[in-house]
Design an enzyme around this catalytic site. Structure first.
Site, PDB file in Angstrom:
ATOM      1  N   GLY A  70       0.830  -1.252   0.008  1.00 58.81           N
ATOM      2  CA  GLY A  70      -0.079   0.103   0.242  1.00 58.81           C
ATOM      3  C   GLY A  70       0.830   1.297   0.136  1.00 58.81           C
ATOM      4  N   SER A  71       0.379   2.461   0.592  1.00 53.16           N
ATOM      5  CA  SER A  71       1.002   3.554   0.414  1.00 53.16           C
ATOM      6  C   SER A  71       2.152   3.881   1.419  1.00 53.16           C
ATOM      7  CB  SER A  71      -0.112   4.786   0.587  1.00 53.16           C
ATOM      8  OG  SER A  71      -0.512   4.708   2.114  1.00 53.16           O
ATOM      9  N   GLY A 128       2.132   2.469   5.308  1.00 50.49           N
ATOM     10  CA  GLY A 128       3.181   1.495   5.704  1.00 50.49           C
ATOM     11  C   GLY A 128       3.865   2.164   6.683  1.00 50.49           C
ATOM     12  N   GLU A 139       5.738  -3.344   1.025  1.00 49.76           N
ATOM     13  CA  GLU A 139       5.793  -3.133  -0.475  1.00 49.76           C
ATOM     14  C   GLU A 139       4.927  -1.807  -0.571  1.00 49.76           C
ATOM     15  OE1 GLU A 139       7.503  -4.538  -2.279  1.00 49.76           O
ATOM     16  OE2 GLU A 139       7.888  -6.652  -1.544  1.00 49.76           O
ATOM     17  N   CYS A 167       2.715  -0.296  -8.640  1.00 52.17           N
ATOM     18  CA  CYS A 167       3.597   0.325  -7.735  1.00 52.17           C
ATOM     19  C   CYS A 167       5.005   0.607  -8.904  1.00 52.17           C
ATOM     20  CB  CYS A 167       4.143  -0.634  -6.713  1.00 52.17           C
ATOM     21  SG  CYS A 167       3.025  -1.183  -5.604  1.00 52.17           S
TER      22      CYS A 167
END
Ligand code: UN1
Length: 516
Positions: free
Chosen positions: A247-248, A252, A269, A303
């Site tokens: 996620g963001s 994160g 990630e 991403c």
């Protein structure tokens, strides 16, 4: 002429995958239940309601944990190659459901059907990879400094693995984690994205078939659709040994901190801000294709999407003109229609972020060579279709330093390769990067310790589309996690060093004497 979604067989795929108009969002112990709020999943392709999902409340969460804990005690005793057999069968089922699942991914999330199929292919690939690996969970043996001693290391499962995944890869990211986690002897709890909950239910239905056919406890794979309250519970629960979060960077940072606080493990990630360097020696025909796919594929919502092109000044005008021409040929529309290259963004909020970023970019001095905008009218009723755009910028602009999950490509000039590499690295994120060059000296410099600081560095390939066999992930604000290939399986296990004395005396290490 507007085509209805029925023309693409979505109804049939939904029914094949066991998706109903109303679904329960928690699956554990062989049954679905849920007692929380109602979540509605609308398709960004046509704005229509696909299905409703009852989400989990905290009592449902506690039940999931209990089921997973019990299943773990049973599952960890099954030999790794037998666990691999479960994953092998799962891979076979995915082949059967590839078309249906690819279609659902495309319809619920908005990526092109081709990319939806590609995502399911990644699931199949990780299963194949994990099956082989289930016979290769190797540890070292070492020579002991003491006579008559043997020393070696072995890997044991961790326990419950929590997976919190994002909307943009609504099925693959789960499987990267689960395929490895399972062969390692762990059980998994998955919280799919609230923006693609039906993809979660479809995957859970597929693995449930395999578990039932093998008479295995369903707690090996549980799923829980819920909001941030459920996410927080997972992150802070010491029953969950490892949290794999996609996620963001903003979220994160909180996840990583909270998991570390309780000495749990995490795989993060997070955001990327991926650049391709176009050197004066680039083969432009292939480089343009790589850049355009990287920038507009999945409507810029990977991403690994290409966000920046760093172009040598001598070819800047040429590259710019070719890009403008290529963008003129991009077809935007219903992603289930294979004639279209680019589908919608995930929702209206994403559209707003895209528009805000364009605005900010213009304010900072960005010059748009391909203008953006929201598409309106027939076929675009959902309001989520936007035009991929290109802006000439400076790398230092605040907006360029920031990841916007949308098809906005920033282009900029450089003079020397050292300068280009410095620009490539001069962002907070460190996921993927690429250089386009036919000069091996330039390529090797880019890959050296003086080159790209990213987790992924490619030559003559774009920034997206990584294969399963390599470790996937990135540095800096991308979070440092790695998933899928290489020796990533070690993240899902605990290492134990064993020393065995097969003599009748007890010599101490480091030559220490301790006589009684
Ligand atoms: C992501 O965007 O979260 O490399 C993952 C790629 C894909 C995975 C992207 N294999 O583009």
């Amino acid at each position: 002429m507007s085509q209805s979604i029925q023309d693409f067989g979505i109804e049939k795929s939904l029914s094949n995958l066991g998706i109903s108009a109303e679904n329960k969002g928690v699956s554990s112990g062989g049954k679905y239940f849920a007692n929380g709020d109602l979540l509605e999943s609308y398709s960004p392709t046509d704005g229509k309601l696909i299905g409703k999902v009852t989400t989990a409340n905290t009592a449902d969460y506690d039940q999931v944990i209990e089921t997973a804990k019990k299943a773990y005690v049973e599952f960890r005793q099954i030999p790794a190659p037998k666990r691999g057999e479960l994953v092998r069968q799962f891979g076979l089922k995915l082949r059967e459901y590839k078309d249906d699942l690819g279609k659902l991914v495309s319809y619920e999330m908005g990526k092109s059907f081709q990319e939806g199929l590609g995502e399911v292919q990644e699931m199949i690939d990780i299963c194949d990879y994990a099956v082989g690996l289930s016979r290769q969970l190797h540890g070292y043996t070492m020579h002991s400094e003491r006579p008559g001693h043997r020393m070696y290391e072995q890997y044991h499962p961790l326990g419950i693995i929590g997976i919190i995944s994002a909307f943009n890869f609504p099925v693959a990211v789960w499987s990267w984690n689960t395929a490895l986690a399972w062969i390692c002897g762990n059980v998994t709890i998955w919280k799919p994205s609230e923006k693609a909950p039906l993809c979660g239910i479809a995957c859970q239905n597929i693995i449930t078939e395999v578990l039932k056919e093998n008479n295995l406890p369903e707690g090996i794979s549980t799923m829980i659709v819920g909001d941030h309250v459920i996410g927080d519970k997972m992150v802070n629960d010491k029953n969950v040994a490892l949290i794999s979060f996609t996620g963001s960077t903003k979220v994160g940072r909180i996840v990583g901190t909270n998991v570390a606080q309780r000495f749990g493990k995490s795989i993060l990630e997070l955001g990327g801000n991926n650049a391709i360097i176009f050197t004066e020696n680039a083969d432009l025909n292939m480089s343009i294709i790589g850049a355009v796919f990287g920038a507009v594929g999945t409507a810029g919502q990977r991403c690994t999407s290409t966000r920046r092109l760093i172009i040598h000044e001598s070819i800047f005008e040429d590259v710019k003109n070719r890009l403008v021409k290529a963008y003129g040929q991009i077809k935007i529309g219903n992603p289930l229609d294979e004639n279209n290259h680019v589908g919608p963004l995930i929702d209206q909020q994403a559209v707003q972020q895209y528009l805000d970023s364009i605005e900010k970019c213009k304010k900072e001095g960005g010059k748009f060579v391909v203008e953006g905008g929201v598409l309106e009218g027939e076929n675009y009723e959902s309001g989520c279709y936007v035009k991929p755009c290109i802006a000439e910028v400076e790398n230092s602009y605040e907006i360029v330093q920031h990841e916007t999950f949308a098809p906005i490509l920033y282009i900029m000039k450089y003079k020397t390769l050292d300068e280009a590499i410095a620009m490539q690295n001069d962002v907070p994120q460190g996921l993927s990067s690429a250089i386009m060059t036919t000069d091996m000296r330039q390529a090797e410099l880019f890959l050296s310790q003086n080159g790209s600081d990213c987790g992924i560095a490619n030559v003559n390939i774009g920034t997206s589309g990584a294969e399963i066999g390599g470790a996937f992930g990135g540095e800096k604000e991308t979070g440092g996690g790695r998933e899928s290939g290489s020796d990533v399986w070690k993240y899902y296990m605990r290492r134990q060093t064993n020393t065995i004395n097969y003599t009748d005396s007890l010599p101490l290490a480091q030559g220490i004497k301790f006589d009684l």
